[in-house]
Write a protein that holds these residues in place. Structure first.
Motif, PDB file in Angstrom:
ATOM      1  N   TYR A   3       0.863  -1.208  -0.044  1.00 41.44           N
ATOM      2  CA  TYR A   3      -0.172   0.039   0.185  1.00 41.44           C
ATOM      3  C   TYR A   3       0.890   1.429   0.028  1.00 41.44           C
ATOM      4  O   TYR A   3       0.322   2.474  -0.291  1.00 41.44           O
ATOM      5  N   LYS A   4       2.252   1.157   0.383  1.00 41.98           N
ATOM      6  CA  LYS A   4       2.880   2.290   0.446  1.00 41.98           C
ATOM      7  C   LYS A   4       3.588   2.549  -1.155  1.00 41.98           C
ATOM      8  O   LYS A   4       3.745   3.867  -1.389  1.00 41.98           O
ATOM      9  N   THR A   5       3.766   1.604  -1.800  1.00 46.67           N
ATOM     10  CA  THR A   5       4.145   1.857  -3.113  1.00 46.67           C
ATOM     11  C   THR A   5       3.268   1.917  -4.155  1.00 46.67           C
ATOM     12  O   THR A   5       3.405   2.038  -5.305  1.00 46.67           O
ATOM     13  N   HIS A   6       2.194   1.144  -3.637  1.00 42.81           N
ATOM     14  CA  HIS A   6       0.956   1.180  -4.754  1.00 42.81           C
ATOM     15  C   HIS A   6       1.156   0.143  -5.785  1.00 42.81           C
ATOM     16  O   HIS A   6       0.710   0.446  -7.031  1.00 42.81           O
ATOM     17  N   THR A   7       2.000  -1.027  -5.587  1.00 42.02           N
ATOM     18  CA  THR A   7       1.964  -2.001  -6.588  1.00 42.02           C
ATOM     19  C   THR A   7       2.357  -3.315  -5.958  1.00 42.02           C
ATOM     20  O   THR A   7       2.642  -3.249  -4.460  1.00 42.02           O
ATOM     21  N   ARG A   8       2.571  -4.398  -6.591  1.00 39.77           N
ATOM     22  CA  ARG A   8       3.011  -5.655  -6.255  1.00 39.77           C
ATOM     23  C   ARG A   8       4.250  -5.718  -5.888  1.00 39.77           C
ATOM     24  O   ARG A   8       5.238  -4.993  -6.210  1.00 39.77           O
ATOM     25  N   THR A   9       4.668  -6.550  -4.748  1.00 40.18           N
ATOM     26  CA  THR A   9       6.013  -6.878  -4.442  1.00 40.18           C
ATOM     27  C   THR A   9       6.483  -8.010  -5.122  1.00 40.18           C
ATOM     28  O   THR A   9       5.931  -8.582  -5.961  1.00 40.18           O
ATOM     29  N   ASP A  10       7.681  -8.129  -4.746  1.00 37.62           N
ATOM     30  CA  ASP A  10       8.218  -9.426  -5.656  1.00 37.62           C
ATOM     31  C   ASP A  10       8.062 -10.639  -5.035  1.00 37.62           C
ATOM     32  O   ASP A  10       8.187 -11.789  -5.460  1.00 37.62           O
ATOM     33  N   SER A  11       7.376 -10.725  -3.951  1.00 39.96           N
ATOM     34  CA  SER A  11       7.182 -11.953  -2.993  1.00 39.96           C
ATOM     35  C   SER A  11       5.652 -12.498  -3.290  1.00 39.96           C
ATOM     36  O   SER A  11       4.644 -11.674  -3.740  1.00 39.96           O
ATOM     37  N   THR A  12       5.512 -13.734  -3.014  1.00 40.92           N
ATOM     38  CA  THR A  12       4.020 -14.293  -3.135  1.00 40.92           C
ATOM     39  C   THR A  12       4.005 -15.266  -1.935  1.00 40.92           C
ATOM     40  O   THR A  12       5.015 -15.338  -1.255  1.00 40.92           O
ATOM     41  N   ILE A  13       2.732 -15.671  -1.740  1.00 38.76           N
ATOM     42  CA  ILE A  13       2.411 -16.600  -0.621  1.00 38.76           C
ATOM     43  C   ILE A  13       1.972 -17.863  -1.143  1.00 38.76           C
ATOM     44  O   ILE A  13       0.871 -17.608  -1.995  1.00 38.76           O
ATOM     45  N   LYS A  14       2.545 -18.904  -0.973  1.00 40.56           N
ATOM     46  CA  LYS A  14       1.851 -20.092  -1.154  1.00 40.56           C
ATOM     47  C   LYS A  14       0.384 -20.541  -0.553  1.00 40.56           C
ATOM     48  O   LYS A  14       0.603 -20.613   0.676  1.00 40.56           O
ATOM     49  N   VAL A  15      -0.678 -20.521  -1.281  1.00 40.26           N
ATOM     50  CA  VAL A  15      -2.056 -21.008  -0.859  1.00 40.26           C
ATOM     51  C   VAL A  15      -2.171 -22.433  -1.155  1.00 40.26           C
ATOM     52  O   VAL A  15      -2.107 -22.828  -2.285  1.00 40.26           O
ATOM     53  N   GLN A  16      -2.345 -23.543  -0.111  1.00 40.65           N
ATOM     54  CA  GLN A  16      -2.613 -24.872  -0.302  1.00 40.65           C
ATOM     55  C   GLN A  16      -4.019 -24.804  -0.455  1.00 40.65           C
ATOM     56  O   GLN A  16      -4.990 -24.199   0.109  1.00 40.65           O
ATOM     57  N   PRO A  17      -4.516 -25.788  -1.431  1.00 44.11           N
ATOM     58  CA  PRO A  17      -5.965 -26.097  -1.365  1.00 44.11           C
ATOM     59  C   PRO A  17      -6.708 -26.729  -0.004  1.00 44.11           C
ATOM     60  O   PRO A  17      -5.765 -27.443   0.565  1.00 44.11           O
ATOM     61  N   GLY A  18      -7.806 -26.531   0.124  1.00 41.21           N
ATOM     62  CA  GLY A  18      -8.729 -26.991   1.133  1.00 41.21           C
ATOM     63  C   GLY A  18      -9.716 -27.405   1.083  1.00 41.21           C
ATOM     64  O   GLY A  18     -10.479 -26.939  -0.119  1.00 41.21           O
ATOM     65  N   ARG A  19     -10.716 -28.088   1.916  1.00 48.22           N
ATOM     66  CA  ARG A  19     -11.997 -27.958   1.517  1.00 48.22           C
ATOM     67  C   ARG A  19     -12.926 -26.991   1.767  1.00 48.22           C
ATOM     68  O   ARG A  19     -14.083 -26.925   1.162  1.00 48.22           O
ATOM     69  N   VAL A  20     -12.382 -25.899   2.456  1.00 46.22           N
ATOM     70  CA  VAL A  20     -13.105 -24.697   2.707  1.00 46.22           C
ATOM     71  C   VAL A  20     -11.925 -23.536   2.418  1.00 46.22           C
ATOM     72  O   VAL A  20     -10.971 -23.449   2.990  1.00 46.22           O
ATOM     73  N   ILE A  21     -12.291 -22.666   1.365  1.00 48.11           N
ATOM     74  CA  ILE A  21     -11.619 -21.493   0.868  1.00 48.11           C
ATOM     75  C   ILE A  21     -12.243 -20.138   1.171  1.00 48.11           C
ATOM     76  O   ILE A  21     -13.442 -20.063   0.938  1.00 48.11           O
ATOM     77  N   MET A  22     -11.765 -19.265   2.085  1.00 49.44           N
ATOM     78  CA  MET A  22     -12.263 -18.207   2.520  1.00 49.44           C
ATOM     79  C   MET A  22     -11.589 -17.060   1.697  1.00 49.44           C
ATOM     80  O   MET A  22     -10.399 -16.959   1.674  1.00 49.44           O
ATOM     81  N   VAL A  23     -12.489 -16.011   0.868  1.00 43.99           N
ATOM     82  CA  VAL A  23     -11.773 -14.820   0.299  1.00 43.99           C
ATOM     83  C   VAL A  23     -12.574 -13.580   0.830  1.00 43.99           C
ATOM     84  O   VAL A  23     -13.805 -13.584   0.834  1.00 43.99           O
ATOM     85  N   GLU A  24     -11.681 -12.562   0.929  1.00 49.16           N
ATOM     86  CA  GLU A  24     -12.488 -11.334   1.515  1.00 49.16           C
ATOM     87  C   GLU A  24     -12.092 -10.190   0.766  1.00 49.16           C
ATOM     88  O   GLU A  24     -10.827 -10.057   0.172  1.00 49.16           O
ATOM     89  N   GLY A  25     -13.134  -9.219   0.516  1.00 46.84           N
ATOM     90  CA  GLY A  25     -12.772  -7.880  -0.188  1.00 46.84           C
ATOM     91  C   GLY A  25     -13.959  -7.106  -0.628  1.00 46.84           C
ATOM     92  O   GLY A  25     -14.846  -7.498  -0.359  1.00 46.84           O
ATOM     93  N   ILE A  26     -13.647  -6.130  -1.055  1.00 45.59           N
ATOM     94  CA  ILE A  26     -14.585  -4.906  -1.118  1.00 45.59           C
ATOM     95  C   ILE A  26     -15.747  -5.380  -2.474  1.00 45.59           C
ATOM     96  O   ILE A  26     -16.906  -4.898  -2.525  1.00 45.59           O
TER      97      ILE A  26
END
Length: 210
Positions: free
Chosen positions: A93-116
């Motif tokens: 939010y400080k540079t207003h763009t994506r960083t070079d890093s990512t987060i590995k998200v593993q599949p699951g029986r339940v996936i929650m996603v939040e956003g406007i």
């Protein structure tokens, strides 16, 4: 293959979406362990703007659907539903763009996603099995946003006020509030609504037990 249930938690900026989602997630992980549950944030899918100058990035309307790479979020949710891990982008939010890093998200029986703007997008809505809308008064959202952006994102009060008046409030009435009609559950009091939290937790427990 086990069915994956995708739960969307939407609402205005600073309405309590993140707190609600993280509370449900953390309490269930503590109770049941991390396997079977994953969480994503729509904010991570703001479009990469590294090709723009910082001054140009500041002009982006971050409350408009065009600011998000929803097509990538759709792709990632479909991959998770098919049992494949994804690399969720990380956004500054400080540079207003994506960083070079990512987060590995593993599949699951339940996936929650939040956003406007999750419920504003028809392609995303088709993927959601359960949709929640956080119905928090705008004056409460504004106060929370001021505190958050000043303390956590290095913003000035004036810049927060200007952005709220120019883009945040208009976008709420144009895109976010109309999407409330697509919610299965409307939650008041944001992340502090313990009854709603318990309802979602109970549903997730049921899904994981099936």
């Amino acid at each position: 293959m086990e069915k994956t249930t995708i739960i969307a938690i939407a609402g205005a900026s600073a309405s309590g979406k993140s707190l609600f989602a993280s509370t449900v997630y953390q309490e269930l992980v503590a109770e049941l362990g991390g396997r079977g549950i994953a969480i994503l944030a729509e904010d991570a899918y703001y479009r990469d703007q590294s090709h723009l100058s910082f001054e140009q990035r500041q002009l982006t309307n971050y409350d408009h659907p065009a600011a998000f790479e929803h097509e990538l979020l759709v792709e990632h949710l479909e991959q998770l539903r098919n049992g494949q891990p994804v690399d969720m982008p990380q956004y500054s939010y400080k540079t207003h763009t994506r960083t070079d890093s990512t987060i590995k998200v593993q599949p699951g029986r339940v996936i929650m996603v939040e956003g406007i703007l999750l419920l504003n997008d028809p392609k995303l809505r088709k993927l959601f099995d359960i949709s929640v809308f956080m119905d928090t008064p705008l004056d409460v959202c504004l106060l929370r946003r001021v505190l958050r952006d000043v303390e956590e994102r290095g913003r000035s009060i004036q810049s927060v006020a200007d952005q709220y008046e120019e883009t945040v409030r208009p976008a709420f009435f144009e895109f976010i509030l109309p999407s409330k009609q697509f919610a299965d559950l409307v939650v008041t009091r944001g992340g502090q609504n313990e009854i709603a939290i318990d309802l979602i937790k109970s549903k997730i427990r049921q899904l994981l037990a099936e």
